[in-house]
Structures are given as C-alpha cells and as structure tokens.
Design an enzyme around this catalytic site. Structure first.
Site, PDB file in Angstrom:
ATOM      1  N   LYS A 124       0.862  -1.187   0.000  1.00 23.62           N
ATOM      2  CA  LYS A 124       0.000   0.000   0.000  1.00 23.62           C
ATOM      3  C   LYS A 124       0.890   1.226   0.000  1.00 23.62           C
ATOM      4  CE  LYS A 124      -4.442   0.963   0.171  1.00 23.62           C
ATOM      5  NZ  LYS A 124      -5.566   0.119  -0.312  1.00 23.62           N
ATOM      6  N   ASP A 164      -7.065   4.270  -4.494  1.00 26.90           N
ATOM      7  CA  ASP A 164      -7.738   4.099  -3.204  1.00 26.90           C
ATOM      8  C   ASP A 164      -8.369   5.465  -2.917  1.00 26.90           C
ATOM      9  OD1 ASP A 164      -7.861   2.022  -0.820  1.00 26.90           O
ATOM     10  OD2 ASP A 164      -7.513   3.942   0.138  1.00 26.90           O
ATOM     11  N   ASN A 238     -15.925   6.113  -4.921  1.00 27.31           N
ATOM     12  CA  ASN A 238     -15.893   5.060  -5.929  1.00 27.31           C
ATOM     13  C   ASN A 238     -16.613   3.790  -5.473  1.00 27.31           C
ATOM     14  OD1 ASN A 238     -13.940   2.550  -6.805  1.00 27.31           O
ATOM     15  ND2 ASN A 238     -14.395   3.952  -8.469  1.00 27.31           N
ATOM     16  N   VAL A 239     -16.321   3.347  -4.272  1.00 29.03           N
ATOM     17  CA  VAL A 239     -16.885   2.090  -3.794  1.00 29.03           C
ATOM     18  C   VAL A 239     -18.390   2.239  -3.543  1.00 29.03           C
ATOM     19  CG1 VAL A 239     -16.753   0.315  -2.007  1.00 29.03           C
ATOM     20  CG2 VAL A 239     -14.660   1.413  -2.814  1.00 29.03           C
ATOM     21  N   ALA A 240     -18.775   3.319  -2.873  1.00 27.22           N
ATOM     22  CA  ALA A 240     -20.195   3.557  -2.569  1.00 27.22           C
ATOM     23  C   ALA A 240     -21.002   3.662  -3.868  1.00 27.22           C
ATOM     24  CB  ALA A 240     -20.346   4.832  -1.742  1.00 27.22           C
TER      25      ALA A 240
END
Ligand code: NDP
Ligand code: 2IT
Length: 444
Positions: A124, A164, A238-240
C-alpha cells in the site's frame, strides 16, 4: 503462539501505530489455533516475519501550487509481503495518511489478495496530500512529483500500485504518464487505468459490484436476496457508487450516503440520476454531501451524523476505517439490521464486530467483501495478451471470484452451531496460502 507477547512486542517497536496494531491483532486472534496446530509455522518464524513489512519507503514530494507557492508532502510505499506474487495495492491521497494507516492497509492487502486466488502480494502507499479544493493542474503536478520518486520502486513484476481514497482514474492517468516518460515504455505497472490506454472495463465499478455479489452470497445462506431490502451506505466515493448501482439493479433500495460533513437520508431510494449525481459530488472536490439534499428535495441532510441510526435491513460501510463503532453496531442490530458487509477497509471497530457476531447477524469483513477491486486489477495484469475483455466477461469473472471467496469463508469459518464466522474464515484461508508459500521459499 503467544498472542499477547507478540502484540506487546509489536506495540513496543511501533508505538502509536494504532490502526496497524488493530489490523494485526484481528488476524492473529483468528489464526491462533491454526498456528498452534502447525509447529512448522512456529519454527520458521512465519508470524514474526509476516507482521513486519518487507520494507517501508518514504520520500518527500515537493510541488508548486497555482500561485507559485512551494509545498512539501510525504510520500510512502509499504511493500509488505510478496510470497505469492508482486506487491499489489492501492495509493491513498488523504490528509490523514500516515505510516500506521498504510501499514494496516498493506497488511490487510496480503490476505485479501491471497483470497482472490490470483498471484498477488500485498502493499500500500500514498501521501498526506489533500486533493480537496485543488485544481486539476495542481493535482497533475503533485502526481508527477510523487511518481518522480515512486517509479524507482515499482514495476510490473515487482510492485503494481492502483487507486484508493483520493486516487481515481484521473490521478492514475497523471501518475502513469510520468512513469511512462521516465521508464520509456508502456507496461502494466499501474491498474485502474483509462479504458483507451490499457484499462479494464468494470474496474471502476468492481469493488462496489464485488461487495454486493458477496452480500448476495451471504444473504443466500439465509434464503434471502437483496430484492426489496433497505440498505444504508456510507461514503459517496468510488466504492459507494459501484455498490449503489448494483444494489439498485438487484432490487434493493439504498436510502443513505455520507461524507465527512454528515449523511443524506433519501426515503425514495438513491437510484438512477441520483447515483450519477454522486459522481458529480466527488468530481467537485468539495468533500461534502450536503448539496445532494438541495438537488433532490425529498432527501434530508443530517449534519455531523453517521447513517447507522437509520432503520435498515442491510448496511455497507464504504467510506473509511473505524467509521462504525460499538454503539453504532448496537443501534443497527436493535433496528433489525441483519447483514453488514464492509466495502471500505476496516470500517468497523473491534467492538462493533463483536456486537455483530454476538448477535449472530451476517457480517462480511473487508478483506473478503471488497476484494473484487483488486481481483479485477489482477485479472487485467494477467491478461498479458493485451486483449480487451467485454463488460460481460469481466463481470462474470468478478462474480465467480466473489463466490469462491465466499465459499472459502464458509469452509474455514463455519462454527459447530452452523454460524459462519466470516472474519475467521477469511483470515484463515488467506493466511494458509501465504504461510505455506513462505515455508516453501525458506527464510528470506
Ligand atoms: P474515494 O476517494 O472514491 O471515496 C472515499 C469516501 O470516503 C469519500 O466519500 C470520502 O470523503 C470518504 N471519507 C474519507 N475519509 C473520511 C473520513 N475520515 N470520514 C468520513 N468520510 C471519509 O475512495 P474509495 O471509494 O475508493 O474508497 C473507500 C473505501 O474503500 C476505503 O476504505 C478504501 O480503502 C476502500 N477500498 C477501495 C477500493 C478501490 O478499488 N477503490 C478497493 C477496496 C477497498 P472525502 O474523500 O471527501 O474525505
Ligand atoms: O484496498 C484495495 O483493495 C484497493 N484500494 C485496490 C487495490 C488494487 O491494487 O487494485
């Protein structure tokens, strides 16, 4: 294995790195019994070697803003473990970024990547740079300055970063442009690229879609589906966005989203143009969700609050770490929520996880639930033929991988009374693969 001793040593060596300690403790707690059954892991020092990153790289990133003022941010890459493949994991640009957060994320990434069934190690990186309120030109100059250091550390067979929080397609584009100029070649060194220059269809949606496929698998074990269920989402990134899209497609009703300023409750459901509006909110770089309630007057904005107080069937935290605590968990369970799936990395505190598991509700941990993003990236880097798969092909592969991750969790996490401890299942499945690879490769 003496868990308390290991944790005390880790805390002494890395004082104050709380997120890192939290992530390590959670994994060790659930694999303790496996390690005790395998003396060969103990004699090869697998745990001691696994909980420290292979290396941590830190550099300064000087850049010039639109007014000519010079700024200096910190840049990092944590290369945690490459037993099963090149280091792989996202880059996070957010003012809260520090070593503790990147080490927790890198550590989690090892097991997540192992669960995908693809050959990827864990890493990461990122910076404490705050993209909020910056112009495109400033973001570009920052990304270029960041890559000027990072490029020496990465490579398609060495370390493959991705996005991310704060790093999406735009930032990956600027980063890749600079890498290509320095390296003088086009290679698969970053994932999350644009569709016209080597990126994959579905990658932007993949984490959210995968999280929903995993949720469906969990619901299936209870004879349920998402159809007609109300869902609380946090975050608006992005994820939501990917999760909201897929939940709606499958007949669920998303009633909340959130930002650092508070949450939105929309009882009509966040669907269609409202989901697309989330993209506008993110693109505005303003860091707030309040404008949603002005755009869609049916919705209500609750400043300074989190969405977990809303009565829902299913909850998907998709914003950031430790955004759902023990009290939030109690309120959710008391309100009848029976399924929680972590879209973000480590969004539930240990107290919250305890509440969910004590009440025996379905609880899917991040490293299983949100593995669809990195899995899709892994598929593309494997696609060395440079063929462009169709949307349907990528989606079918993603769906298959999420089902197989669910199967692994059930295999390793089912308790004698039938309750599936997905936390244990995911940790054990991921750990066994990495530990065995480390054993085979000797002490290095
Ligand atoms: P985005 O930058 O697109 O969105 C992140 C969201 O979380 C934004 O709404 C952001 O608001 C919000 N957020 C960030 N920090 C805080 C905070 N301290 N309090 C409240 N809200 C906050 O990132 P992603 O959607 O990509 O990432 C969301 C989560 O999913 C992260 O935990 C990430 O690690 C994880 N994840 C991402 C994957 C991917 O492929 N992108 C894959 C797997 C997991 P703001 O930025 O305005 O502060
Ligand atoms: O947390 C994650 O899995 C990501 N941010 C995606 C990492 C990747 O390499 O695609």
């Amino acid at each position: 294995m003496d868990l308390n001793n290991i944790m005390n040593d880790l805390v002494k060596k890395h004082p104050g790195e709380e997120e890192y300690h939290q992530a390590v403790r959670e994994v060790l707690e659930s694999i303790e019994h496996i390690v005790n059954e395998h003396p060969e892991f103990e004699s090869a020092g697998i745990i001691d070697r696994l909980i420290e990153p292979d290396r941590v790289l830190m550099f300064k990133v000087p850049w010039v803003d639109d007014d000519g003022k010079v700024h200096v941010n910190l840049g990092y890459r944590v290369q945690f473990n490459n037993a099963i493949g090149p280091y792989k994991g996202g880059l996070r640009f957010h003012p809260s970024v520090n070593l503790s957060i990147l080490k927790f994320l890198g550590f989690e990434q090892i097991f997540k990547n192992a669960l995908t069934t693809l050959p990827m190690g864990g890493g990461k990186g990122g910076s404490d740079f705050n993209p909020k309120g910056k112009s495109d030109a400033e973001i570009m100059r920052f990304c270029q300055a960041f890559m000027l250091e990072l490029w020496k550390l990465i490579g398609p067979e060495t370390d493959v970063p991705a996005g991310d929080i704060g790093v999406g397609g735009k930032e990956i584009g600027y980063l890749y442009g600079m890498y290509k100029k320095l390296q003088r070649e086009h290679t698969g060194v970053l994932t999350g690229k644009g569709i016209y220059w080597g990126g994959s269809l579905i990658r932007p949606e993949a984490t959210g879609f995968g999280a929903v496929y995993f949720t469906e698998e969990m619901l299936k074990t209870k004879g349920e589906t998402l159809k007609g269920k109300s869902v609380a989402l946090s975050g608006f990134g992005n994820v939501a966005w990917g999760a909201a899209t897929k939940i709606t497609e499958l007949g669920g009703k998303v009633v909340t989203l959130s930002g650092p300023d508070g949450y939105i409750y929309d009882q009509e459901g966040i669907k269609g143009e409202k989901i697309e509006y989330m993209l506008e909110l993110r693109a505005s770089n303003q860091d707030i969700v309040e404008p949603y309630a002005e755009e869609f007057p049916d919705a209500k904005f609750f400043p300074g609050k989190r969405p977990w107080e809303v009565k829902v069937d299913v909850a998907l935290p998709c914003a950031t770490q430790n955004e759902l605590d023990g009290n939030d968990a109690k309120v959710l369970v008391d309100n009848g929520c029976f399924c929680v799936a972590e879209g973000a990395n480590m969004p539930s505190t240990p107290e919250a996880v305890e509440v969910f598991q004590k009440n025996k509700i379905l609880f899917g941990p991040a490293k299983a639930v949100n593995a669809g993003g990195v899995a899709t990236s892994g598929l593309v880097t494997q696609n060395a033929m440079k063929l462009a798969w169709t949307r349907e092909e990528v989606d079918a592969k993603l769906h298959y991988i999420m089902k197989s991750i669910h199967d692994s969790c059930v295999r390793h996490g089912t308790r004698p009374d039938g309750y599936v401890d997905y936390v244990k299942g995911a940790n054990v499945a991921g750990f066994l693969k990495v530990a065995n690879a480390m054993l085979d490769q000797g002490v290095i």
